[in-house]
Write a protein that holds these residues in place. Structure first.
Motif, short mmCIF file in Angstrom:
data_model
loop_
_atom_site.label_atom_id
_atom_site.label_comp_id
_atom_site.label_asym_id
_atom_site.label_seq_id
_atom_site.Cartn_x
_atom_site.Cartn_y
_atom_site.Cartn_z
N SER A 158 2.20 9.41 -5.65
CA SER A 158 2.93 10.73 -5.29
C SER A 158 4.26 10.89 -6.16
O SER A 158 4.66 12.22 -6.49
CB SER A 158 3.45 10.40 -3.68
OG SER A 158 2.30 10.53 -3.14
N VAL A 164 0.87 4.14 -2.77
CA VAL A 164 0.76 5.93 -2.55
C VAL A 164 1.97 6.38 -2.93
O VAL A 164 1.69 7.60 -3.39
CB VAL A 164 0.31 5.76 -1.07
CG1 VAL A 164 0.79 7.31 -0.61
CG2 VAL A 164 -0.98 5.35 -0.59
N TRP A 224 -4.84 5.13 4.18
CA TRP A 224 -4.85 3.60 3.52
C TRP A 224 -3.79 2.96 3.99
O TRP A 224 -3.96 1.69 4.51
CB TRP A 224 -5.15 4.05 1.98
CG TRP A 224 -5.08 2.69 1.05
CD1 TRP A 224 -6.12 1.73 1.56
CD2 TRP A 224 -4.39 2.15 0.02
NE1 TRP A 224 -6.19 0.83 0.83
CE2 TRP A 224 -5.10 1.11 0.00
CE3 TRP A 224 -3.44 2.53 -0.33
CZ2 TRP A 224 -4.52 0.08 -1.28
CZ3 TRP A 224 -3.11 1.79 -1.48
CH2 TRP A 224 -3.67 0.79 -1.93
N GLY A 228 -2.76 9.59 1.70
CA GLY A 228 -2.67 8.08 1.19
C GLY A 228 -2.11 7.11 2.10
O GLY A 228 -2.69 6.29 2.39
N ASN A 229 -1.20 7.86 2.89
CA ASN A 229 -0.50 6.85 3.96
C ASN A 229 -1.27 6.84 5.21
O ASN A 229 -1.53 5.48 5.93
CB ASN A 229 0.92 7.17 4.02
CG ASN A 229 1.72 6.96 3.22
OD1 ASN A 229 2.05 5.77 2.97
ND2 ASN A 229 2.42 7.85 2.48
N ASN A 244 -0.93 14.37 -1.12
CA ASN A 244 -1.18 13.17 -1.26
C ASN A 244 -0.51 12.13 -0.47
O ASN A 244 -1.37 11.12 -0.16
CB ASN A 244 -0.94 12.97 -2.99
CG ASN A 244 -1.30 11.39 -3.49
OD1 ASN A 244 -2.42 11.03 -3.48
ND2 ASN A 244 -0.36 10.68 -3.52
N ARG A 267 0.92 -1.23 0.00
CA ARG A 267 -0.01 0.06 0.02
C ARG A 267 1.03 1.22 0.06
O ARG A 267 0.58 2.30 -0.75
CB ARG A 267 -0.98 -0.07 1.25
CG ARG A 267 -2.07 -1.01 1.14
CD ARG A 267 -3.16 -0.86 1.95
NE ARG A 267 -2.48 -1.23 3.57
CZ ARG A 267 -2.49 -1.99 4.31
NH1 ARG A 267 -2.77 -3.37 3.80
NH2 ARG A 267 -2.04 -1.86 5.48
#
Length: 154
Positions: free
Chosen positions: A24, A20, A65, A61-62, A57, A16
């Motif tokens: 990025s 991400v 998610w 995202g981190n 982002n 994941r």
């Protein structure tokens, strides 16, 4: 939790994180080229600016998610740690881009063109990915002992 479960869980988080990071990276490379080759920014300032754009982002995202199952120590503390880690990584990345451009210029006798600059930039991103994952995993979005107890009882 046994070793195999931990490795499987780490592989999931790592996957994941890389997704991400891939998004990025696309944002960063696009912004870098826009800043340097369209707006005429200096390489180092272009790298720093592009990293800051991609940072937005990367955080969401981190946080939401890739490391979603991690204990939340408080949004403010987490954001401060995230920004400090990314400041260090951005400065390291900018230093690598600067050094790479200097090395290429020293070898060839002239400033590197866009293709070589992008190769150097992607090389800096590859180094920073490893550093950033380790710092996110062990510092920013780390598991607390309470998380491990909750995981064992789930």
């Amino acid at each position: 939790m046994d070793r195999r479960s931990r490795l499987r869980r780490l592989a999931g988080v790592g996957t994941r994180f890389l997704i991400v990071g891939g998004i990025s990276t696309l944002i960063e490379v696009g912004a870098f080229n826009l800043f340097v080759y369209v707006f005429g920014w200096d390489l180092v300032f272009g790298k720093i600016g592009a990293s800051l754009v991609a940072l937005i982002n990367a955080y969401f995202g981190n946080r939401e998610w890739a490391f979603r199952d991690r204990n939340r120590r408080g949004r403010a503390a987490e954001i401060v740690l995230f920004l400090v880690v990314n400041l260090v990584c951005t400065l390291l990345g900018a230093g690598i881009v600067w050094l790479g451009a200097e090395v290429v210029e020293g070898i060839t006798g002239h400033a590197p063109g866009p293709a070589l600059v992008n190769v150097v930039n992607l090389g800096s991103i590859a180094v920073i990915v490893v550093v950033r994952f380790l710092l996110y995993h062990y510092v920013v979005f780390r598991h607390t002992p309470k998380d491990d107890v909750d995981d064992a009882s789930a």
